[in-house]
Design a protein around this motif. Structure first.
Motif: not given
Length: 646
Positions: A134-143, A167-175, A266-270, A307-310
């Motif tokens: 996404d060239g117009s937005h950032y994703w932020g993965f927070v711990y 990149l919207p790689f939820f599974n990768l960045y959470y891990d 890399v991106n499909e959530v449960e 998680h619900m929004v995604q």
């Protein structure tokens, strides 16, 4: 615990004024600024923009403590948004470690480097829409970590590590957070330096359709990013893994991974984790999402909200969700007025709310957005979720089974406290968990999926299997909805006889809603779906949504590209030498220029669409066009050939 300051007490950036400039964390950040240029982080920037550390300062509030690489420092507005969304709201009461993600708009002050932008463009043309950079937005993965510490002035340790990426790689960045954050809290900033250096030197370029090995500290990830045309994920093969890792240079004496972790996606959530509490109204939620209706998801934890929004965004896959989505949103966000005050003004003037999905935890939003048409209120916490699930299973087992299927009872909606056709104006209603909406679904729900999932809950079927069941069912539903649209779009292509090598390429016909609806009688979704209802009404609502506009624009571009290719093929097969025998030299030159223009235009469009490996027929066509150009040049006098070459 009041982790968030009052909205009027604005956060100051650590380098904004004299007092903050003397802050020890700022001094630390300045000392770590290396001599590296932006070009030295090209490979890292494809995967990660930067790593940020946000802490709670008694004088500044939530403040940015550290950024690495320092050359990728976010803009002032981006830093403000990152800091405010890096901590849960004060009412969340999140003790221990909490993981969630956010999405924030990037400012014009922080564009992508030219090399990174070119790589992102190639990647976006080849990957599935849900995986695009996404060239117009950032994703932020927070711990986020919060724990009691009597040695600190406030009595609590509060700090967040954030991975900022496009990149919207939820599974990768959470891990990755699981690997990095605990070690960071023990070892400090040096660990971030090591991780960034390892990514920059050992990770391959962002590539689709191949198995990629991504070493990080003691772990190595194996992922595969599917192509846009791929209907299923690639399986990980040892041979491709070996070739991928062999092509990745190692220039630093970094740690060798001791374990390999294969990520199936890399991106499909449960989906089951969030959606099984609202299964009774899954069809309603599917309609709301596919028509891009404004939805606010209210919870007490940013982890639950994000998680619900995604999960909701994913229910219409493979169709791209083209409206705005904010997995975690606060009152301090720079887009707060845009999404809330303007929405309230529109609702009061009987106009539509913006097409946006917000995940919020501040109770203030319940009152502020009381006029929004759809609110999904989550249960208070995970403990209540488990208790609610146990109650559901108890009632299901009490009512027994019928031929192996769990019987559905009318009281199930009450078990979930779902309020359809409810009102948000009453305080009691707005505090009840469930879906609050006055929306009347166009389709009649089919309880087949619900029975299967409930049976799986009773037999303790694994969560990932339940997710696969839900995902497949929703995929088939979305495909049944989109197939008539795809079929109609194909009918807008001009006939083959209308494509002439000596005329301009024809344009595809425009989309006409009435003509499309007329096709549903014989070629509608009823051919592939058992659902009954007002499909035409749902299509009328869909064509007004951003999801339709995004889909239509993409398909229209594909049609135009196909027409260009067909005309190129017609030009390549035409007998231009016979055509030129009675033509003036200026006409022959004009044909040569036309051939060059068509060839260049098609090449540019192919690169834009990510067609870097054209099919054999396309390659043959382009070679024939070049041969036609040379043939036309041979018919010209020698004094004109040099002019044509220009």
């Amino acid at each position: 615990m009041n982790m968030n300051m009052d909205k009027n007490n604005k956060m100051r950036l650590p380098m904004q004024d004299g007092g903050a400039a003397n802050n020890a964390t700022t001094a630390t950040r300045i000392k770590t600024i290396a001599t590296n240029k932006d070009d030295d982080w090209i490979r890292l920037s494809q995967w990660v923009h930067c790593l940020c550390v946000v802490t709670f300062d008694l004088n500044l509030g939530q403040a940015l403590e550290y950024v690495y690489p320092p050359q990728h420092m976010p803009s002032e507005q981006e830093v403000s948004n990152i800091c405010y969304m890096a901590f849960p709201d004060s009412n969340s009461g999140c003790m221990g470690d909490t993981k969630f993600h956010m999405r924030l708009r990037s400012s014009q002050a922080s564009p992508l480097p030219s090399s990174a932008a070119a790589a992102a463009s190639r990647y976006n043309g080849q990957c599935a829409p849900a995986l695009r950079s996404d060239g117009s937005h950032y994703w932020g993965f927070v711990y986020f970590r919060q724990k009691r510490d009597p040695n600190l002035p406030r009595g609590y340790f509060q700090k967040s590590l954030i991975i900022i990426t496009r990149l919207p790689f939820f599974n990768l960045y959470y891990d990755m957070l699981e690997q990095l954050a605990p070690k960071y809290f023990e070892q400090g900033n040096e660990l971030l330096h090591l991780a960034c250096a390892q990514i920059n030197s050992q990770w391959p370029a962002l590539t689709v359709g191949q198995t990629l090995r991504l070493p990080l500290l003691e772990c190595s990830y194996e992922i595969s990013i599917p192509k846009a045309s791929s209907s299923s994920r690639k399986t990980v093969s040892s041979s491709s893994s070996a070739s991928s890792s062999a092509s990745t240079p190692s220039t630093l004496p970094l740690e060798s991974p001791t374990s390999i972790k294969v990520l199936a996606s890399v991106n499909e959530v449960e989906l089951f984790h969030s959606l099984h509490f609202v299964l009774e109204h899954l069809y309603t939620l599917w309609e709301l999402v596919i028509t891009a209706e404004p939805i606010v998801v209210v919870g007490t934890s940013p982890a639950d909200c994000s998680h619900m929004v995604q999960s909701l965004v994913a229910v219409i896959a493979p169709l791209e969700y083209c409206a705005e989505a904010r997995p975690y949103f606060t009152i301090h966000d720079s887009e707060f007025k845009e999404f809330t005050q303007e929405a309230n003004h529109r609702s009061s003037s009987n106009s539509c709310c913006p097409a946006v999905m917000l995940g919020v935890t501040n109770p203030f939003f319940v009152k502020l957005l009381k006029d929004w048409p759809h609110m999904l209120r989550l249960v208070d916490n995970q403990k209540n979720m488990q208790q609610q699930q146990q109650e559901l299973m108890h009632k299901s087992s009490r009512h027994g089974q019928d031929n192996g299927n769990v019987k559905l009872q009318p009281t199930m909606a009450n078990n979930h406290n779902i309020l359809l056709n409810g009102s948000l104006t009453a305080a009691g209603d707005s505090s009840t968990a469930g879906l609050h909406t006055k929306y009347k679904p166009y389709l009649k729900k089919d309880k087949t999926l619900l029975k299967k999932v409930l049976l799986g809950m009773k037999t303790k079927r694994p969560e990932h299997v339940q997710t696969a069941l839900i995902r497949r069912y929703l995929l088939e539903l979305t495909q049944s909805f989109m197939i008539p649209l795809e079929r109609y779009m194909a009918s807008l292509m001009p006939l083959q006889k209308d494509i002439s090598p000596f005329k301009s390429a024809p344009n595809a016909s425009s989309f006409k809603l009435d003509d499309f609806l007329a096709t549903l009688e014989t070629a509608g979704p009823q051919l592939t779906s058992s659902l009954k209802g007002d499909w035409k009404g749902l299509y009328r609502r869909f064509v007004k949504s951003p999801n339709f506009r995004g889909w239509y624009e993409a398909r229209h571009r594909e049609l135009q590209l196909t027409l260009q290719e067909l005309q190129l093929q017609a030009l390549s097969e035409a007998n231009l030498e016979h055509w030129a025998h009675d033509k003036q030299e200026v006409e022959i030159i004009d044909m040569i220029l036309k051939l060059k223009q068509k060839l260049n235009l098609y090449s540019d469009k192919s690169q834009l669409e990510g067609i870097n490996c054209p099919s054999s027929s396309s390659s043959i066509t382009q070679r024939q066009i070049r041969a036609q150009i040379e043939c036309m040049k041979g018919l010209l006098p020698s004094d004109l050939k040099n002019v044509v070459n220009l």
